[in-house]
Write a protein that holds these residues in place. Sequence first.
Motif, mmCIF file in Angstrom:
data_model
loop_
_atom_site.group_PDB
_atom_site.id
_atom_site.type_symbol
_atom_site.label_atom_id
_atom_site.label_comp_id
_atom_site.label_asym_id
_atom_site.label_seq_id
_atom_site.Cartn_x
_atom_site.Cartn_y
_atom_site.Cartn_z
ATOM 1 N N VAL A 40 0.843 -1.198 0.000
ATOM 2 C CA VAL A 40 0.000 0.000 0.000
ATOM 3 C C VAL A 40 0.875 1.243 0.000
ATOM 4 C CG1 VAL A 40 -1.627 1.326 1.402
ATOM 5 C CG2 VAL A 40 -2.003 -1.102 1.036
ATOM 6 N N GLN A 41 1.938 1.237 0.772
ATOM 7 C CA GLN A 41 2.855 2.370 0.801
ATOM 8 C C GLN A 41 3.494 2.585 -0.566
ATOM 9 O OE1 GLN A 41 5.925 1.883 3.695
ATOM 10 N NE2 GLN A 41 4.984 3.269 5.157
ATOM 11 N N LYS A 42 3.888 1.507 -1.216
ATOM 12 C CA LYS A 42 4.504 1.599 -2.530
ATOM 13 C C LYS A 42 3.488 2.107 -3.548
ATOM 14 C CE LYS A 42 7.040 -1.169 -5.879
ATOM 15 N NZ LYS A 42 7.470 -2.502 -6.240
ATOM 16 N N GLY A 43 2.249 1.695 -3.419
ATOM 17 C CA GLY A 43 1.190 2.124 -4.322
ATOM 18 C C GLY A 43 0.908 3.609 -4.216
ATOM 19 N N ARG A 44 1.044 4.171 -3.043
ATOM 20 C CA ARG A 44 0.807 5.602 -2.867
ATOM 21 C C ARG A 44 1.890 6.432 -3.527
ATOM 22 N NH1 ARG A 44 -0.072 5.271 3.453
ATOM 23 N NH2 ARG A 44 -1.917 3.979 3.450
ATOM 24 N N ASP A 45 3.111 5.911 -3.530
ATOM 25 C CA ASP A 45 4.235 6.662 -4.066
ATOM 26 C C ASP A 45 4.185 6.731 -5.598
ATOM 27 O OD1 ASP A 45 5.050 6.884 -1.466
ATOM 28 O OD2 ASP A 45 6.547 5.286 -1.598
ATOM 29 N N ALA A 46 3.925 5.620 -6.242
ATOM 30 C CA ALA A 46 3.934 5.578 -7.707
ATOM 31 C C ALA A 46 2.498 5.554 -8.231
ATOM 32 C CB ALA A 46 4.674 4.324 -8.168
ATOM 33 N N PRO A 47 2.144 6.500 -9.111
ATOM 34 C CA PRO A 47 0.785 6.482 -9.674
ATOM 35 C C PRO A 47 0.611 5.304 -10.626
ATOM 36 C CG PRO A 47 2.095 8.168 -10.719
ATOM 37 C CD PRO A 47 2.929 7.603 -9.598
ATOM 38 N N VAL A 48 -0.577 4.794 -10.684
ATOM 39 C CA VAL A 48 -0.869 3.651 -11.535
ATOM 40 C C VAL A 48 -1.000 4.136 -12.976
ATOM 41 C CG1 VAL A 48 -2.527 1.825 -12.014
ATOM 42 C CG2 VAL A 48 -2.055 2.485 -9.659
ATOM 43 N N LYS A 49 -0.277 3.511 -13.862
ATOM 44 C CA LYS A 49 -0.312 3.868 -15.274
ATOM 45 C C LYS A 49 -1.284 2.926 -15.973
ATOM 46 C CE LYS A 49 3.247 5.278 -18.287
ATOM 47 N NZ LYS A 49 4.578 5.020 -18.843
ATOM 48 N N PRO A 50 -2.370 3.460 -16.530
ATOM 49 C CA PRO A 50 -3.346 2.569 -17.172
ATOM 50 C C PRO A 50 -2.761 1.929 -18.433
ATOM 51 C CG PRO A 50 -3.938 4.854 -17.533
ATOM 52 C CD PRO A 50 -2.776 4.851 -16.593
ATOM 53 N N LYS A 51 -3.192 0.690 -18.703
ATOM 54 C CA LYS A 51 -2.733 -0.037 -19.884
ATOM 55 C C LYS A 51 -3.939 -0.599 -20.609
ATOM 56 C CE LYS A 51 1.710 -1.367 -18.035
ATOM 57 N NZ LYS A 51 2.615 -2.441 -17.694
ATOM 58 N N GLY A 52 -3.787 -0.786 -21.906
ATOM 59 C CA GLY A 52 -4.866 -1.362 -22.694
ATOM 60 C C GLY A 52 -5.953 -0.344 -22.977
ATOM 61 N N LYS A 53 -7.208 -0.777 -22.869
ATOM 62 C CA LYS A 53 -8.332 0.108 -23.153
ATOM 63 C C LYS A 53 -8.497 1.097 -22.011
ATOM 64 C CE LYS A 53 -13.101 0.023 -24.609
ATOM 65 N NZ LYS A 53 -14.255 -0.811 -24.922
ATOM 66 N N ILE A 76 -16.771 -3.844 -32.841
ATOM 67 C CA ILE A 76 -15.494 -3.324 -32.349
ATOM 68 C C ILE A 76 -14.846 -4.286 -31.347
ATOM 69 C CG2 ILE A 76 -16.359 -1.977 -30.396
ATOM 70 C CD1 ILE A 76 -13.940 -0.592 -32.929
ATOM 71 N N ARG A 77 -15.615 -5.226 -30.859
ATOM 72 C CA ARG A 77 -15.117 -6.174 -29.855
ATOM 73 C C ARG A 77 -13.971 -7.026 -30.400
ATOM 74 N NH1 ARG A 77 -17.806 -7.439 -25.046
ATOM 75 N NH2 ARG A 77 -19.532 -6.244 -25.863
ATOM 76 N N ASP A 78 -14.005 -7.352 -31.690
ATOM 77 C CA ASP A 78 -12.909 -8.107 -32.288
ATOM 78 C C ASP A 78 -11.614 -7.310 -32.232
ATOM 79 O OD1 ASP A 78 -14.628 -10.181 -32.919
ATOM 80 O OD2 ASP A 78 -15.027 -9.431 -34.939
ATOM 81 N N PHE A 79 -11.711 -6.011 -32.476
ATOM 82 C CA PHE A 79 -10.515 -5.172 -32.409
ATOM 83 C C PHE A 79 -9.987 -5.110 -30.975
ATOM 84 C CE2 PHE A 79 -8.488 -1.100 -31.554
ATOM 85 C CZ PHE A 79 -7.402 -1.218 -32.412
ATOM 86 N N ASP A 80 -10.881 -5.052 -29.986
ATOM 87 C CA ASP A 80 -10.449 -5.015 -28.586
ATOM 88 C C ASP A 80 -9.571 -6.219 -28.252
ATOM 89 O OD1 ASP A 80 -11.832 -2.691 -28.102
ATOM 90 O OD2 ASP A 80 -13.559 -3.680 -27.197
ATOM 91 N N ARG A 81 -10.004 -7.387 -28.685
ATOM 92 C CA ARG A 81 -9.273 -8.615 -28.391
ATOM 93 C C ARG A 81 -7.882 -8.590 -29.026
ATOM 94 N NH1 ARG A 81 -13.016 -12.186 -30.103
ATOM 95 N NH2 ARG A 81 -14.040 -12.052 -28.109
ATOM 96 N N ILE A 82 -7.809 -8.138 -30.264
ATOM 97 C CA ILE A 82 -6.518 -8.116 -30.971
ATOM 98 C C ILE A 82 -5.601 -7.047 -30.390
ATOM 99 C CG2 ILE A 82 -5.449 -7.675 -33.209
ATOM 100 C CD1 ILE A 82 -7.984 -8.947 -34.451
ATOM 101 N N ALA A 83 -6.146 -5.886 -30.021
ATOM 102 C CA ALA A 83 -5.325 -4.805 -29.453
ATOM 103 C C ALA A 83 -4.740 -5.223 -28.109
ATOM 104 C CB ALA A 83 -6.152 -3.537 -29.303
ATOM 105 N N ARG A 84 -5.508 -5.954 -27.320
ATOM 106 C CA ARG A 84 -4.967 -6.464 -26.052
ATOM 107 C C ARG A 84 -3.822 -7.432 -26.305
ATOM 108 N NH1 ARG A 84 -9.253 -9.201 -23.915
ATOM 109 N NH2 ARG A 84 -10.900 -7.880 -24.656
ATOM 110 N N LYS A 85 -3.958 -8.226 -27.359
ATOM 111 C CA LYS A 85 -2.917 -9.196 -27.706
ATOM 112 C C LYS A 85 -1.604 -8.495 -28.040
ATOM 113 C CE LYS A 85 -1.991 -12.448 -31.417
ATOM 114 N NZ LYS A 85 -2.587 -13.056 -32.613
ATOM 115 N N TYR A 86 -1.684 -7.358 -28.740
ATOM 116 C CA TYR A 86 -0.483 -6.623 -29.130
ATOM 117 C C TYR A 86 -0.038 -5.610 -28.081
ATOM 118 C CZ TYR A 86 -0.404 -8.628 -33.769
ATOM 119 O OH TYR A 86 -0.311 -9.504 -34.824
#
Length: 161
Positions: A40-53, A76-86
């Motif tokens: 929890v202490q480490k989580g407060r120090d570094a902001p969470v960087k969102p990934k993917g969608k 668009i759901r097919d694109f979501d799956r492929i973008a997560r893969k890459y």
Amino acid sequence: MQEEVENRTVTLIVSGTKFSGRLLHSAVAKYMAHRKEKKVQKGRDAPVKPKGKQTVKELVGQNQGVSNIEITDPSIRDFDRIARKYGVDYAVRKDRSALPPKYLIFFKARDADALTAAFSEYSSKKIRKASRPSVLKRLGQFKEMVKNAVHDRTKRKERER
């Protein structure tokens, strides 16, 4: 290598004359609480960087330049799956101003190569899907073939000996 192994080693010292399951349970619980507090202490120090969608606001907030591509296909759901893969960081925005709604896909400029590969796979998948006939159409064709088939309905009363 040896240093990594030493850093990952956990030492748990419990001193007691009678070692019981209850004592071990309490020691492990205290250790886990300590680890959770550290996390929890480490989580407060570094902001969470969102990934993917993610949202467009989060994507622009990363200050890495944003580009967009337009898709008119509603699946668009097919694109979501492929973008997560890459591993592409992207945001999808639906543009309702046009009669068939368009989808704008925003992505980071540094992800251009990965997005190009993802789009090529997405387009090839769409082409493959469009080229093969629908199962319902094929089933209808087979039904017509069965209807039009000539049946020999004469009964034969012959016995073999």
